[in-house]
Design a protein around this motif. Structure first.
Motif, PDB file in Angstrom:
ATOM      1  N   LEU A  51       0.845  -1.298   0.062  1.00  0.00           N
ATOM      2  CA  LEU A  51      -0.079  -0.042   0.019  1.00  0.00           C
ATOM      3  C   LEU A  51       0.925   1.366  -0.164  1.00  0.00           C
ATOM      4  O   LEU A  51       0.697   2.396  -0.502  1.00  0.00           O
ATOM      5  CB  LEU A  51      -0.786  -0.150   1.194  1.00  0.00           C
ATOM      6  CG  LEU A  51      -2.053  -1.103   1.083  1.00  0.00           C
ATOM      7  CD1 LEU A  51      -2.876  -1.290   2.430  1.00  0.00           C
ATOM      8  CD2 LEU A  51      -3.068  -0.679  -0.035  1.00  0.00           C
ATOM      9  N   ILE A  52       1.928   1.252   0.602  1.00  0.00           N
ATOM     10  CA  ILE A  52       2.973   2.329   0.642  1.00  0.00           C
ATOM     11  C   ILE A  52       3.469   2.735  -0.711  1.00  0.00           C
ATOM     12  O   ILE A  52       3.501   3.711  -1.142  1.00  0.00           O
ATOM     13  CB  ILE A  52       4.043   2.191   1.526  1.00  0.00           C
ATOM     14  CG1 ILE A  52       3.351   2.182   3.290  1.00  0.00           C
ATOM     15  CG2 ILE A  52       5.239   3.160   1.445  1.00  0.00           C
ATOM     16  CD1 ILE A  52       4.419   1.907   4.359  1.00  0.00           C
ATOM     17  N   THR A  53       3.543   1.530  -1.636  1.00  0.00           N
ATOM     18  CA  THR A  53       3.895   1.716  -2.956  1.00  0.00           C
ATOM     19  C   THR A  53       2.758   2.127  -3.978  1.00  0.00           C
ATOM     20  O   THR A  53       3.046   2.892  -4.714  1.00  0.00           O
ATOM     21  CB  THR A  53       4.444   0.392  -3.627  1.00  0.00           C
ATOM     22  OG1 THR A  53       5.539  -0.215  -2.621  1.00  0.00           O
ATOM     23  CG2 THR A  53       4.647   0.187  -4.933  1.00  0.00           C
ATOM     24  N   LEU A  54       1.560   1.628  -3.557  1.00  0.00           N
ATOM     25  CA  LEU A  54       0.453   1.882  -4.412  1.00  0.00           C
ATOM     26  C   LEU A  54      -0.192   3.544  -4.108  1.00  0.00           C
ATOM     27  O   LEU A  54      -0.524   3.995  -5.157  1.00  0.00           O
ATOM     28  CB  LEU A  54      -0.697   0.862  -4.399  1.00  0.00           C
ATOM     29  CG  LEU A  54      -1.924   1.110  -5.121  1.00  0.00           C
ATOM     30  CD1 LEU A  54      -1.808   1.161  -6.579  1.00  0.00           C
ATOM     31  CD2 LEU A  54      -2.934   0.036  -4.787  1.00  0.00           C
ATOM     32  N   LEU A  55      -0.389   3.757  -2.845  1.00  0.00           N
ATOM     33  CA  LEU A  55      -1.072   4.849  -2.400  1.00  0.00           C
ATOM     34  C   LEU A  55      -0.583   6.242  -3.112  1.00  0.00           C
ATOM     35  O   LEU A  55      -1.210   6.763  -3.687  1.00  0.00           O
ATOM     36  CB  LEU A  55      -1.165   5.302  -1.255  1.00  0.00           C
ATOM     37  CG  LEU A  55      -2.114   4.130  -0.447  1.00  0.00           C
ATOM     38  CD1 LEU A  55      -1.928   4.284   1.036  1.00  0.00           C
ATOM     39  CD2 LEU A  55      -3.835   4.616  -0.811  1.00  0.00           C
ATOM     40  N   PRO A  56       0.948   6.323  -3.378  1.00  0.00           N
ATOM     41  CA  PRO A  56       1.376   7.649  -4.149  1.00  0.00           C
ATOM     42  C   PRO A  56       1.144   7.644  -5.500  1.00  0.00           C
ATOM     43  O   PRO A  56       0.656   8.543  -6.299  1.00  0.00           O
ATOM     44  CB  PRO A  56       2.776   7.473  -3.729  1.00  0.00           C
ATOM     45  CG  PRO A  56       2.922   6.821  -2.596  1.00  0.00           C
ATOM     46  CD  PRO A  56       1.901   5.729  -2.568  1.00  0.00           C
ATOM     47  N   ARG A  57       0.798   6.368  -6.081  1.00  0.00           N
ATOM     48  CA  ARG A  57       0.331   6.334  -7.300  1.00  0.00           C
ATOM     49  C   ARG A  57      -1.175   6.653  -7.658  1.00  0.00           C
ATOM     50  O   ARG A  57      -1.519   6.965  -8.739  1.00  0.00           O
ATOM     51  CB  ARG A  57       0.407   4.885  -8.067  1.00  0.00           C
ATOM     52  CG  ARG A  57       1.790   4.349  -8.019  1.00  0.00           C
ATOM     53  CD  ARG A  57       1.963   2.803  -8.302  1.00  0.00           C
ATOM     54  NE  ARG A  57       3.185   2.476  -8.085  1.00  0.00           N
ATOM     55  CZ  ARG A  57       3.879   1.183  -8.358  1.00  0.00           C
ATOM     56  NH1 ARG A  57       2.727   0.219  -8.699  1.00  0.00           N
ATOM     57  NH2 ARG A  57       4.896   0.891  -8.189  1.00  0.00           N
ATOM     58  N   ILE A  58      -2.107   6.831  -6.751  1.00  0.00           N
ATOM     59  CA  ILE A  58      -3.451   7.041  -6.817  1.00  0.00           C
ATOM     60  C   ILE A  58      -4.088   8.282  -6.038  1.00  0.00           C
ATOM     61  O   ILE A  58      -5.316   8.190  -5.828  1.00  0.00           O
ATOM     62  CB  ILE A  58      -4.294   5.631  -6.741  1.00  0.00           C
ATOM     63  CG1 ILE A  58      -3.965   5.245  -5.503  1.00  0.00           C
ATOM     64  CG2 ILE A  58      -3.898   4.591  -7.782  1.00  0.00           C
ATOM     65  CD1 ILE A  58      -4.894   3.942  -5.049  1.00  0.00           C
ATOM     66  N   THR A  59      -3.176   8.808  -5.377  1.00  0.00           N
ATOM     67  CA  THR A  59      -3.468  10.049  -4.593  1.00  0.00           C
ATOM     68  C   THR A  59      -3.694  11.294  -5.357  1.00  0.00           C
ATOM     69  O   THR A  59      -2.672  11.565  -6.444  1.00  0.00           O
ATOM     70  CB  THR A  59      -3.074   9.880  -3.358  1.00  0.00           C
ATOM     71  OG1 THR A  59      -1.581  10.159  -3.556  1.00  0.00           O
ATOM     72  CG2 THR A  59      -3.103   8.874  -2.323  1.00  0.00           C
ATOM     73  N   ASP A  60      -4.401  12.067  -4.794  1.00  0.00           N
ATOM     74  CA  ASP A  60      -4.521  13.569  -5.066  1.00  0.00           C
ATOM     75  C   ASP A  60      -4.809  14.535  -4.208  1.00  0.00           C
ATOM     76  O   ASP A  60      -5.985  14.368  -3.348  1.00  0.00           O
ATOM     77  CB  ASP A  60      -5.540  13.744  -6.451  1.00  0.00           C
ATOM     78  CG  ASP A  60      -5.463  15.440  -6.992  1.00  0.00           C
ATOM     79  OD1 ASP A  60      -4.189  15.770  -6.833  1.00  0.00           O
ATOM     80  OD2 ASP A  60      -6.613  15.804  -7.420  1.00  0.00           O
ATOM     81  N   PRO A  61      -4.004  15.257  -3.512  1.00  0.00           N
ATOM     82  CA  PRO A  61      -2.712  15.577  -4.236  1.00  0.00           C
ATOM     83  C   PRO A  61      -1.911  14.219  -3.930  1.00  0.00           C
ATOM     84  O   PRO A  61      -2.054  13.447  -3.042  1.00  0.00           O
ATOM     85  CB  PRO A  61      -2.069  16.675  -3.041  1.00  0.00           C
ATOM     86  CG  PRO A  61      -2.772  16.563  -2.039  1.00  0.00           C
ATOM     87  CD  PRO A  61      -4.522  16.054  -2.221  1.00  0.00           C
ATOM     88  N   GLY A  62      -0.796  14.238  -4.711  1.00  0.00           N
ATOM     89  CA  GLY A  62       0.058  12.899  -4.896  1.00  0.00           C
ATOM     90  C   GLY A  62       0.787  12.822  -3.767  1.00  0.00           C
ATOM     91  O   GLY A  62       1.680  13.771  -3.603  1.00  0.00           O
TER      92      GLY A  62
END
Length: 95
Positions: A51-62
């Motif tokens: 999840l630490i890898t995935l969340l930055p890819r799908i969050t706004d703000p990034g």
């Protein structure tokens, strides 16, 4: 995209980024490319590293990896639960 392809999470403890305070994070349904390199079982089982890898890819703000890793457990779990919800078949998602 369906109307369940995005979710907003209000953080209990805002993230401080310079002068900016991030108290709300928008998540969007990940694409296949954003799941690249991740074991989906790990994501669904709420494995923190995945999840630490995935969340930055799908969050706004990034959010950055460090910002996600520094979240409190309650905020991390709120983001994680919304993310896992995107991976469920549409007929299995809560209304």
């Amino acid at each position: 995209m369906s109307k369940t392809a995005a979710a907003t999470v209000t953080l209990g403890t805002p993230i401080q980024r310079g002068d900016q305070e991030i108290d709300t994070v928008q998540l969007r349904q990940p694409t296949a490319g954003e799941l690249r390199g991740l074991n989906l079982v790990d994501v669904v089982q709420l494995e923190a590293g995945a999840l630490i890898t995935l969340l930055p890819r799908i969050t706004d703000p990034g959010l950055t990896d460090a910002e996600v890793a520094g979240l409190g457990v309650t905020d991390f779990m709120a983001l994680a639960q919304e993310t896992v919800g995107f991976l469920l078949p549409s007929d299995s998602r809560p209304a």
